[in-house]
Write an enzyme that holds these catalytic residues in place. Structure first.
Site, PDB file in Angstrom:
ATOM      1  N   GLY A 262     -21.160  -7.230 -19.910  1.00  0.00           N
ATOM      2  CA  GLY A 262     -21.786  -6.448 -20.975  1.00  0.00           C
ATOM      3  C   GLY A 262     -22.002  -7.265 -22.239  1.00  0.00           C
ATOM      4  N   ALA A 263     -20.942  -7.920 -22.698  1.00  0.00           N
ATOM      5  CA  ALA A 263     -21.044  -8.668 -23.939  1.00  0.00           C
ATOM      6  C   ALA A 263     -19.826  -9.561 -24.096  1.00  0.00           C
ATOM      7  CB  ALA A 263     -21.138  -7.722 -25.128  1.00  0.00           C
ATOM      8  N   HIS A 298     -16.431  -2.419 -29.123  1.00  0.00           N
ATOM      9  CA  HIS A 298     -15.468  -3.196 -28.340  1.00  0.00           C
ATOM     10  C   HIS A 298     -15.458  -4.666 -28.773  1.00  0.00           C
ATOM     11  CE1 HIS A 298     -13.249  -4.115 -24.519  1.00  0.00           C
ATOM     12  NE2 HIS A 298     -13.825  -5.289 -24.713  1.00  0.00           N
ATOM     13  N   GLU A 299     -16.614  -5.286 -28.818  1.00  0.00           N
ATOM     14  CA  GLU A 299     -16.662  -6.716 -29.171  1.00  0.00           C
ATOM     15  C   GLU A 299     -16.216  -6.919 -30.609  1.00  0.00           C
ATOM     16  OE1 GLU A 299     -16.843  -8.332 -26.559  1.00  0.00           O
ATOM     17  OE2 GLU A 299     -17.760  -6.764 -25.339  1.00  0.00           O
ATOM     18  N   HIS A 302     -12.463  -6.834 -30.884  1.00  0.00           N
ATOM     19  CA  HIS A 302     -11.821  -8.059 -30.401  1.00  0.00           C
ATOM     20  C   HIS A 302     -11.542  -9.054 -31.527  1.00  0.00           C
ATOM     21  CE1 HIS A 302     -11.288  -7.968 -26.115  1.00  0.00           C
ATOM     22  NE2 HIS A 302     -12.559  -7.827 -25.797  1.00  0.00           N
TER      23      HIS A 302
END
Ligand code: ZN
Length: 864
Positions: A262-263, A298-299, A302
């Site tokens: 996804g990424a 999400h990214e 992180h």
């Protein structure tokens, strides 16, 4: 394969700290499609044994030179995928020049060309395809990166801040970047391309200005506002909920078409699969909008959970992934519907994760043995990992959980740590003992729970016994610490205060023994128990709850998730009853009437109503059986759907017509569209003339959610309009490959006898491309996961289609091949004919020359 050529496993127990540190890394890239020169200058300090050689990882590299202070090094050897340098001084500057070929790199790891742009993917072990390095997450270094390229690549990007740029003497240009934060190599990124950019900014809670930039292929700017808005929401949410602020002056996201996942959260320079960025109302569905928001979040999350505090080794992957999935789930739940997000998360667990955990790839969320790390980016590490974090959150409560997070960052900012370090921070900050709880990190498989209820009228006592059993495939498991949440409802549907002997009892029961009984007194009648409320632990629960009680829960439970869960139980029970009886009995009048009530009354969240009206997926139903009765499940599900459609036709028509979709993107419009789609799904299965009108109308809408809803309803009902609608869609959208992925997925769902030939013909479609994972998954992934009847054809042609594809992908992109293999992993759970045919495909792969480590690991496990 000979023993020595077999890919070798790595073990958690063999972890050794590195012998050298890389204090600083200076890289210069001279970008050329077939001959990119990578010059690396490493500032090394010995920390280990003074005789230890320096061992660097490298794959597919041409070594041009190796020197210290321009003096060539001769005392080195290259063995397999390692460069071993002997007799290095305790500190030195090592210069390494290598050459690589991005254009021929189809693995999408390391440096490669994606649709004309250079980009990188280094997690987990892709950096070693760029240069020789200590490619392990516990080696943290600052990076200075210079990128040189032809001027047609107008943007030259890397991590951190741009500190210099200009022209070179030979008419090319360069940019120099510095990342002040130490990071492991897997977070390195480089991009060179000619993009459109959307620029924006964000002011952090402490008043710092952060420049935001989103890079997309030329012409796609109209599809960027949603992603950038999502990013700003994520930045704001992480400040509000976790008190975490962004740390660099610039945050960049680049969207590329060729991407395995996804990424990727590279420091300051995220790289995204374009399908996880680009959206507008004409091209993306409401679900796409939701996915984009959650992945952008999400990214971003992180940056703290993954980048500022990273993993000591790859066995600790869940340290960052489980925690970050938990955080992105909370982000989605705080911004949208908590219940719907919980339902989605639990569906993933019950379908994909439980089946992984029951099969040959079963592993603990912290695996102990790995051959190919790429194979462990799994629903177990990610989603079960998030459930484990969620259980700690349930046990500690939000305030203590946040204290634990604060302590975790206080102790470990800038370090590479283990899952144990995380749990220690949580237990030290809260005073909650998590010693037994830690077994969740080391035990694989899904525990099974039995709930036995007892009501004693004389003493007005209700007791609940919970028994826990080891997973069927992991008999040596010790008992887990399970937070078991409950709600007790009285006859009127009121929630009963839990107490025992004058003391209040918490609704989260601490189950720690193989069998444990909990008592509740002051009960005037037998309560209806909502068990494992909100799916408070990732277990399989066996309960004796009858149809009447389930209907009561659906009406009254305080948890909307548990209401949905009870509805699923009703369907599952009905299906099993039908499986076991000679004549088909269908769904009971009570169930049908309850469904009718939902459609008529439209009380509460419409999106939740749509979920309540959906039958469990094939995978959910299959999970109920040791040997999956494919044809029976398909037939009964189809029969139930037609029964609901026939008995509620008028209600669906009225509901569909009464809901007005104003085309906006807010939650209520999204909910309206989801319920309308649900109506259409059922109506397509009837002969009612309204169906065709509604479908035609929705299919010509300017809103992709409606268009896709109509087409999907038509395809799943094999409606006569199918072909016409699909052809029209193709003619309209050929210019947009991401939209065409939706079309490939619809094509793959068609259940006619020519399904296989149809897919083979689509391999020739101008938009199809075997080297693009999005295309392959859209067509063949959809087929193998969702076209149950055709994939599981008794003649084995469905399996052969996938087997042929895997052989082809093995040579192009092993990581993608390995992910596509998943449906074969549970081959043992099918009847003889099918399991034999599936095994045949696995054996074909096992005998393949040049089988990748990725496929080797899974095929070997599957056949064992
Ligand atoms: Zn992640």
């Amino acid at each position: 394969m000979t023993e020595s050529s077999k890919p070798q496993a790595q073990y958690l127990k063999d972890y050794k700290a590195p012998d050298f540190l890389i204090d600083h890394t200076e890289l210069t890239f001279d970008l050329q499609p077939l001959t990119t020169k990578v010059s690396s200058l490493l500032t090394l300090t010995r920390v280990g044994d003074n005789k230890a050689p320096l061992v660097l990882d490298g794959i597919d590299l041409r070594l041009l030179s190796l020197s210290i202070d321009t003096v060539d090094i001769t005392d080195y050897e290259i063995i397999g995928e390692q460069l071993i340098i002997n007799n290095l001084p305790d500190s030195c500057q090592l210069s390494i020049v290598t050459e690589i070929s991005p254009e021929t790199n189809t693995s999408l790891e390391g440096l490669y060309l994606s649709g004309g742009a250079y980009c990188t993917q280094c997690e987990a072990q892709g950096f070693r395809k760029i240069t020789y390095y200590m490619d392990r997450p516990d080696v943290l270094s600052t990076f200075d990166v210079t990128v040189i390229a032809d001027t047609k690549f107008s943007q030259l990007l890397s991590n951190g801040n741009q500190v210099d740029s200009g022209e070179t003497q030979d008419g090319r240009h360069f940019a120099k970047w510095q990342d002040p934060f130490k990071k492991p190599s897997y977070l390195f990124a480089l991009v060179a391309g000619d993009f459109d950019v959307l620029k924006d900014n964000y002011i952090t809670q402490s008043g710092k200005n952060v420049e935001l930039a989103l890079f997309v292929d030329k012409g796609n700017l109209s599809k960027t506002p949603h992603a950038i808005a999502s990013l700003k929401k994520a930045m704001q949410w992480d400040e509000a909920r976790f008190n975490l602020e962004y740390d660099l002056d610039i945050y960049m996201i680049v969207a590329v078409d060729f991407f395995n996942m996804g990424a990727m959260e590279n420091k300051g320079l995220n790289i995204f699969n374009s399908k996880c960025v680009l959206a507008n109302q004409e091209t993306a569905t409401d679900k796409d909008y939701h996915t984009i928001e959650s992945i952008v979040g999400h990214e971003y999350f992180h940056n703290w959970t993954g980048n500022r505090v990273t993993c000591r080794d790859w066995f600790q992957l869940s340290l960052k992934e489980g925690l970050t999935v938990f955080r992105d789930q909370e982000f989605s739940s705080d911004l949208g519907s908590r219940a719907l997000n919980r339902i989605d998360a639990v569906k993933v667990m019950r379908t994909h994760q439980f089946s992984e955990d029951a099969g040959p790839m079963a592993h603990p969320i912290r695996p102990e043995k790995v051959i190919e790390m790429n194979n462990f980016y799994t629903v177990t590490v990610y989603d079960k990992g998030a459930e484990v974090i969620r259980m700690m959150h349930t046990l500690l409560g939000e305030p203590n959980f946040q204290k634990g997070m604060a302590l975790y960052f206080e102790r470990h900012d800038g370090q590479a740590v283990t899952c144990d370090d995380f749990v220690s921070a949580m237990s030290d900050a809260s005073g909650v003992n998590l010693d037994q709880f830690k077994r969740w990190y080391s035990q694989a498989g899904t525990s099974r729970l039995n709930a036995i209820q007892n009501f004693d009228l004389d003493s007005n006592t209700y007791s609940l016994t919970i028994e826990q059993f080891a997973p069927l495939n992991q008999q040596s498991n010790a008992p887990l610490h399970i937070p078991f949440a409950i709600e007790l409802l009285d006859v009127n549907g009121q929630s009963i205060e839990l107490e025992y002997q004058g003391e209040k009892v918490n609704h989260v029961l601490n189950v720690t023994q193989p069998s444990q009984t909990f008592h509740f007194d002051n009960m005037t009648a037998k309560p209806v128990a909502v068990l494992l409320e909100d799916f408070s632990a990732p277990c399989i629960l066996n309960q004796e709850t009858d149809e009447h009680e389930l209907l009561h829960i659906i009406r009254f439970a305080r948890s909307d998730f548990s209401r949905w869960d009870a509805q699923q139980q009703l369907f599952i029970k009905a299906m099993k009853a039908n499986l076991n009886s000679v004549e088909s009995v269908g769904l009971s009048d009570e169930i049908i009437n309850a469904l009718r009530g939902l459609v008529n009354e439209k009380q509460g969240d419409l999106a939740l109503i749509a979920e309540l009206l959906k039958l469990p997926s094939f995978d959910t139903l299959a999970a109920e059986f040791e040997v999956i009765p494919v044809d029976e499940i398909v037939n009964i599900a189809e029969q139930f759907e037609r029964q609901i459609a026939d008995e509620l036709t008028n209600e669906f028509i009225t509901c569909f017509e009464s809901l007005i979709d104003d085309g906006s993107v807010n939650a209520s419009a999204v909910a309206i569209r989801s319920l309308k789609q649900l109506c259409l799904h059922y109506l397509a299965k009837t002969n009612d003339p309204h169906a065709a009108d509604f479908i035609k109308h929705a299919a010509s809408s300017k809103n992709m959610t409606n268009v896709l809803g109509a087409l999907s309803a038509a395809v799943k009902a094999s409606h006569e309009l199918c072909e016409e609608l699909l052809n029209y869609f193709d003619s309209q959208w050929r210019h947009d490959v991401l939209v065409m992925d939706k079309w490939f997925a619809l094509q793959a769902m068609q259940t006619g006898d020519n399904a296989i030939d149809n897919i083979k013909a689509l391999y020739e479609h101008p938009c199809f491309d075997f080297s693009n994972p999005n295309r392959v998954r859209a067509l063949v992934g959809s087929f193998s996961h969702f076209n149950t009847s055709q994939f599981h054809r008794l003649d084995g042609k469905g399996y052969a289609l996938l087997g042929d594809l895997l052989i082809k992908l093995n040579a192009i992109n092993p990581q993608n091949a390995s992910r596509m293999l998943t449906p074969f992993m549970s081959w043992k759970r099918y009847d003889n004919t099918r399991s034999t045919a599936m095994r045949l495909q696995l054996e074909r792969l096992a005998n393949l020359d040049g089988l990748s480590a990725d496929l080797f690991e899974k095929v070997e496990k599957a056949l064992k």
